[in-house]
Structures are given as structure tokens and as C-alpha cells.
Design a protein around this motif. Structure first.
Motif, short mmCIF file in Angstrom:
data_model
loop_
_atom_site.label_atom_id
_atom_site.label_comp_id
_atom_site.label_asym_id
_atom_site.label_seq_id
_atom_site.Cartn_x
_atom_site.Cartn_y
_atom_site.Cartn_z
N PHE A 47 45.35 47.19 27.46
CA PHE A 47 43.68 47.03 28.19
C PHE A 47 43.59 46.19 28.42
O PHE A 47 44.06 44.81 28.06
N GLU A 48 42.65 45.77 29.16
CA GLU A 48 42.49 44.05 30.74
C GLU A 48 41.39 43.84 30.39
O GLU A 48 40.76 44.42 30.48
N SER A 49 41.00 42.54 30.65
CA SER A 49 39.99 41.69 30.05
C SER A 49 38.87 42.37 29.34
O SER A 49 38.97 42.95 28.77
N LEU A 98 37.05 43.97 40.31
CA LEU A 98 37.22 42.88 41.24
C LEU A 98 36.29 42.73 41.76
O LEU A 98 36.10 40.96 42.49
N ALA A 99 35.18 43.07 42.19
CA ALA A 99 34.57 42.76 43.72
C ALA A 99 33.06 42.25 42.99
O ALA A 99 33.09 41.21 43.75
N THR A 100 32.44 43.09 41.95
CA THR A 100 31.76 41.93 41.19
C THR A 100 31.64 41.11 39.98
O THR A 100 31.14 40.21 39.62
N PHE A 101 32.85 41.36 39.81
CA PHE A 101 33.55 40.44 38.18
C PHE A 101 33.58 40.68 37.28
O PHE A 101 33.50 40.72 35.98
N ALA A 132 45.50 47.87 43.78
CA ALA A 132 44.38 48.21 44.49
C ALA A 132 44.59 47.15 46.04
O ALA A 132 44.16 48.15 46.51
N ILE A 133 45.78 46.52 46.28
CA ILE A 133 45.90 45.96 47.40
C ILE A 133 47.39 47.00 48.03
O ILE A 133 47.28 46.31 49.51
N LEU A 134 47.71 47.40 47.82
CA LEU A 134 48.84 48.18 48.11
C LEU A 134 49.00 49.29 48.04
O LEU A 134 47.91 50.09 47.56
N HIS A 151 42.44 50.14 38.26
CA HIS A 151 41.55 49.17 38.63
C HIS A 151 39.81 51.05 38.73
O HIS A 151 39.53 50.91 38.19
N GLY A 152 40.61 52.07 39.50
CA GLY A 152 40.23 53.34 39.63
C GLY A 152 40.71 54.18 39.96
O GLY A 152 42.39 54.76 39.42
#
Length: 186
Positions: A75-77, A50-53, A1-3, A27-28
């Protein structure tokens, strides 16, 4: 997401050139569009916003349906019990990424793996966890002296690189530190 797309592509190609596989996390929709340009062999679908957890266990399933390239889907988290794992695996995921849930309940590894509880690595690691103190791993150990210094300073784990690398450890180092208390990982 940051790249951005170009940076993601450059990092992915660099990893591949070094003989590594990269797990590209999405993430989206925007992340999927960026990942589509490189078509990674391994794609992680994170259920944690990642904004709200907040965790939405359906989010990875929704996102997975948007991927149109061959990939091993992880599948993560949000995996907290065997039923969560069964849901993820039955939804087309070939792997699970778990972390916090295992640290809080090491027996979860046995439940997820379908094995009997025992004294394996994760249970021994969990036993080292002390209230109010994080686990400490010292990575890139290449010699016995450094391993003993890290153990003496209270390290819980000692990390060794066995792949071609300037930090590659000789396997004979492990023989000399076999009795040190920290767990060893490669």
C-alpha cells in the motif's frame, strides 16, 4: 505508468537477471494490464493520483481486487497514522510504503511498528532536518577520503553498497569513519 508493456517487461527481466526484485507500481487498470504480463512478485498500489496529487485511500483496495496473480501487495501513500496502516493491512496488503508522513512525524515509525518511541535511525534522521534545507544523502561511498569529504560538505547521510557492484564498499571503510556525524546507510 510511464512505461509501455515491452519496456516494463525488459526492465523487469533485467532486474531479475541481476538478482534484484522490483516493486512494480500501479495507479490504474491500464497499469495492472501491463503488470499482468510480467506478474511481478511485488506490486505497489499507489493511493496518490499523480496528475492531481490527491490521495484516495480506497483506490489501492479497489485496484488490489483486480490483480489475479500471486504478489506481495504494498500500500503506497496516504499512510499518516496507525489507523491508516491498520486499514491497509486489514485490506490484504503485506507492506506499506511511507515517506513524507515519516519525515514530518518521525514518531509515526514507532506507531506503525507498534514499538516504543526511542532514539532510532528515523528519529536521528528527523533531528537532522533543518527548516528550508533538504536532507542530503551521498551514495556509493567506497573509501574513507570520500566519506570525509561528503561529511565536510554537510551530507546528512552516507550511502554504502555492500552487494556485488563496482561501487561495493569494503566494510573496513565503516570502521574508519565510525565517528563521522552523518548517518550511514547500506
Amino acid at each position: 505508468a510511464i512505461l509501455d508493456r515491452d519496456t516494463l517487461g525488459r526492465l523487469y527481466r533485467t532486474a531479475k537477471a541481476m538478482g534484484m526484485e522490483a516493486l512494480v507500481e500501479v495507479h490504474g487498470e491500464e497499469d495492472i494490464e501491463k503488470a499482468r504480463s510480467i506478474r511481478p512478485s511485488y506490486t505497489g498500489f499507489n493511493s496518490r493520483d499523480l496528475a492531481t496529487f490527491d490521495v484516495d485511500p480506497v483506490a489501492p483496495v479497489r485496484l488490489r481486487s483486480r490483480v489475479d496473480w500471486p504478489t506481495s501487495a504494498v500500500f503506497e501513500s496516504g499512510i499518516g497514522c496507525g489507523e491508516d496502516a491498520a486499514f491497509a493491512l486489514s485490506s490484504g496488503f503485506s507492506g506499506l510504503l511511507v515517506g513524507e508522513a515519516v519525515m514530518r512525524n518521525p514518531a509515526l515509525v514507532d506507531e506503525l511498528a507498534g514499538s516504543r518511541p526511542g532514539g532510532g535511525f528515523w528519529l536521528r534522521l528527523y533531528a537532522r532536518r533543518r527548516a528550508g534545507r533538504p536532507l542530503v544523502k551521498v551514495c556509493g561511498i567506497t573509501n574513507e577520503r570520500d566519506a570525509k569529504a561528503a561529511a565536510g560538505a554537510g551530507a546528512d547521510l552516507l550511502g554504502f553498497v555492500f552487494a556485488p557492484s563496482p561501487r561495493r564498499a569494503d566494510s573496513r571503510v565503516l570502521a574508519g569513519i565510525r565517528d563521522l556525524e552523518p548517518l550511514k546507510v547500506g
